[in-house]
Design a protein around this motif. Structure first.
Motif, mmCIF file in Angstrom:
data_model
loop_
_atom_site.group_PDB
_atom_site.id
_atom_site.type_symbol
_atom_site.label_atom_id
_atom_site.label_comp_id
_atom_site.label_asym_id
_atom_site.label_seq_id
_atom_site.Cartn_x
_atom_site.Cartn_y
_atom_site.Cartn_z
ATOM 1 N N PHE A 56 -9.196 49.216 -43.395
ATOM 2 C CA PHE A 56 -10.272 48.232 -43.247
ATOM 3 C C PHE A 56 -10.932 47.806 -44.549
ATOM 4 C CE2 PHE A 56 -10.437 51.142 -39.490
ATOM 5 C CZ PHE A 56 -9.833 50.266 -38.580
ATOM 6 N N GLY A 57 -10.513 48.408 -45.671
ATOM 7 C CA GLY A 57 -11.214 48.177 -46.936
ATOM 8 C C GLY A 57 -11.148 46.762 -47.459
ATOM 9 N N ASP A 58 -10.164 45.973 -46.993
ATOM 10 C CA ASP A 58 -10.100 44.578 -47.438
ATOM 11 C C ASP A 58 -11.198 43.740 -46.805
ATOM 12 O OD1 ASP A 58 -8.913 44.966 -44.926
ATOM 13 O OD2 ASP A 58 -7.697 43.140 -45.118
ATOM 14 N N ARG A 59 -11.808 44.260 -45.721
ATOM 15 C CA ARG A 59 -12.891 43.530 -45.043
ATOM 16 C C ARG A 59 -14.229 44.239 -45.110
ATOM 17 N NH1 ARG A 59 -9.462 43.965 -39.934
ATOM 18 N NH2 ARG A 59 -8.459 45.419 -41.369
ATOM 19 N N VAL A 60 -14.207 45.561 -45.086
ATOM 20 C CA VAL A 60 -15.447 46.337 -45.096
ATOM 21 C C VAL A 60 -15.834 46.643 -46.538
ATOM 22 C CG1 VAL A 60 -16.560 48.493 -44.401
ATOM 23 C CG2 VAL A 60 -14.938 47.363 -42.852
ATOM 24 N N LYS A 61 -17.067 46.253 -46.918
ATOM 25 C CA LYS A 61 -17.510 46.436 -48.300
ATOM 26 C C LYS A 61 -18.671 47.424 -48.421
ATOM 27 C CE LYS A 61 -14.370 43.634 -49.558
ATOM 28 N NZ LYS A 61 -13.139 44.187 -50.165
ATOM 29 N N HIS A 62 -19.195 47.870 -47.313
ATOM 30 C CA HIS A 62 -20.252 48.880 -47.335
ATOM 31 C C HIS A 62 -19.857 50.015 -46.387
ATOM 32 C CE1 HIS A 62 -22.424 45.436 -49.001
ATOM 33 N NE2 HIS A 62 -23.307 46.303 -49.472
ATOM 34 N N TRP A 63 -19.745 51.215 -46.938
ATOM 35 C CA TRP A 63 -19.340 52.381 -46.159
ATOM 36 C C TRP A 63 -20.464 53.416 -46.141
ATOM 37 C CZ3 TRP A 63 -14.627 52.281 -43.766
ATOM 38 C CH2 TRP A 63 -13.690 51.348 -44.230
ATOM 39 N N ILE A 64 -20.747 53.948 -44.955
ATOM 40 C CA ILE A 64 -21.723 55.030 -44.800
ATOM 41 C C ILE A 64 -20.978 56.242 -44.262
ATOM 42 C CG2 ILE A 64 -23.786 55.811 -43.599
ATOM 43 C CD1 ILE A 64 -24.707 52.916 -43.480
ATOM 44 N N THR A 65 -21.048 57.349 -44.996
ATOM 45 C CA THR A 65 -20.257 58.508 -44.616
ATOM 46 C C THR A 65 -20.836 59.272 -43.438
ATOM 47 O OG1 THR A 65 -21.428 59.781 -46.321
ATOM 48 C CG2 THR A 65 -19.303 58.847 -46.918
ATOM 49 N N PHE A 66 -22.153 59.544 -43.458
ATOM 50 C CA PHE A 66 -22.707 60.464 -42.470
ATOM 51 C C PHE A 66 -24.145 60.130 -42.125
ATOM 52 C CE2 PHE A 66 -19.450 63.431 -44.052
ATOM 53 C CZ PHE A 66 -18.934 63.860 -42.848
ATOM 54 N N SER A 67 -24.516 60.489 -40.903
ATOM 55 C CA SER A 67 -25.924 60.598 -40.567
ATOM 56 C C SER A 67 -26.344 62.067 -40.670
ATOM 57 C CB SER A 67 -26.199 60.081 -39.154
ATOM 58 O OG SER A 67 -27.548 60.232 -38.824
ATOM 59 N N ASP A 68 -25.386 62.967 -40.479
ATOM 60 C CA ASP A 68 -25.599 64.404 -40.670
ATOM 61 C C ASP A 68 -24.510 64.891 -41.619
ATOM 62 O OD1 ASP A 68 -27.758 64.854 -38.658
ATOM 63 O OD2 ASP A 68 -26.218 64.017 -37.361
ATOM 64 N N PRO A 69 -24.814 64.993 -42.926
ATOM 65 C CA PRO A 69 -23.776 65.106 -43.954
ATOM 66 C C PRO A 69 -23.032 66.440 -43.955
ATOM 67 C CG PRO A 69 -25.939 65.317 -44.923
ATOM 68 C CD PRO A 69 -26.158 64.914 -43.508
#
Length: 274
Positions: A16-29
């Motif tokens: 998805f990286g060609d379309r998604v430019k903001h990634w959030i890894t965790f709400s509970d890391p």
């Protein structure tokens, strides 16, 4: 699990990286740093995206703002909540108050080492700086006071903090057990994160109010007021940056000009008298 998560993140970046430019890894890391490093070394150059983390924290306000103990307890509340995970990312280690408190509690419990893990120098270097932005979830506020009685609990996160959380009965009742609507606490938390972690880009990733009890049809006026109050407080926060700029740049400049003008006037006065 950290390696499994990195593999999963790599699969997402590839797909998805060609379309998604903001990634959030965790709400509970758990394994955030590995995912960030993988993106940074393999995908960032061609995808030009950003990877951040999302952390939840309520605001802790000192019950008595004239009490040093309550002020320290409120700071401890924030460090045990937001600082627990944000501090390693932005400073390379757990907050000092966590290391001190948990180390002391662990010794009192007869343990040879702290229950809080210790980062190696390599781990500190690996984790520090692994966030392109800070995602911040927030819902409500608590008044915080120093706990002045012994806890009956055994070793626990809550026992290590040594504080008491209280709510103001005058805060608007949303009709559910949680959360209370306290918009001003949101602005204070944003300012805390801004100043504590070097003014990172902040995205509000979670906010809202739970369903009103016994509400069987559309009755969202209370939720509208909740969101309106919190959004208004969020919009006020950038003003603090401008105020800081005024303090750091404009005020010294004006003072310098005043000194120069005074010097010129003094010279003219001396010349006229001579």
């Amino acid at each position: 699990m950290a390696n499994y998560f990195r593999d999963y993140a790599d699969l997402c970046f590839e797909a998805f990286g060609d379309r998604v430019k903001h990634w959030i890894t965790f709400s509970d890391p758990r394994a955030h740093a590995q995912a960030w490093h993988s993106y940074n070394s393999t995908w960032r150059g061609k995808q030009r995206g950003l990877v951040g983390i999302s952390l939840n924290c309520d605001w802790g306000e000192p019950m008595d703002i004239s009490s040093p103990k309550d002020i320290e307890a409120a700071e401890r509340y924030l460090q045990f909540c937001l600082g627990w995970f944000a501090n390693p990312i932005y400073a390379g280690d757990y907050p000092q108050v966590m290391k001190d408190r948990i180390g002391k509690k662990s010794a009192e419990q007869g343990l040879d080492m702290s229950r809080l893990p210790v980062f190696s120098l390599q781990e500190k270097s690996y984790i520090k700086g692994t966030s392109d932005f800070l995602g911040l979830g927030h819902f409500t506020t608590r008044y915080i006071t120093e706990r002045n009685y012994p806890s009956r609990q055994g070793p626990s996160y809550h026992n290590d903090r040594d504080l008491v959380e209280l709510v103001d009965p005058n805060w608007p009742d949303l009709g559910s057990t949680w959360p209370q609507s306290v918009p001003w606490g949101f602005r204070r938390l944003l300012h805390f994160a801004q100043t504590q972690y070097g003014n990172p880009p902040i995205y509000v990733t979670e906010n809202g109010a739970s369903q009103k009890l016994h509400c069987t049809q559309l009755c969202d006026e209370w939720r509208i007021q909740y969101l309106k109050g919190y959004i208004n407080e969020m919009l006020k926060e950038p003003l603090l940056s401008h105020m800081q700029m005024v303090t750091e740049i404009v005020v010294p400049t004006v003072c310098t000009l005043c000194i120069l003008i005074s010097a010129v006037l003094l010279m003219l006065l001396l010349q006229s008298q001579s």
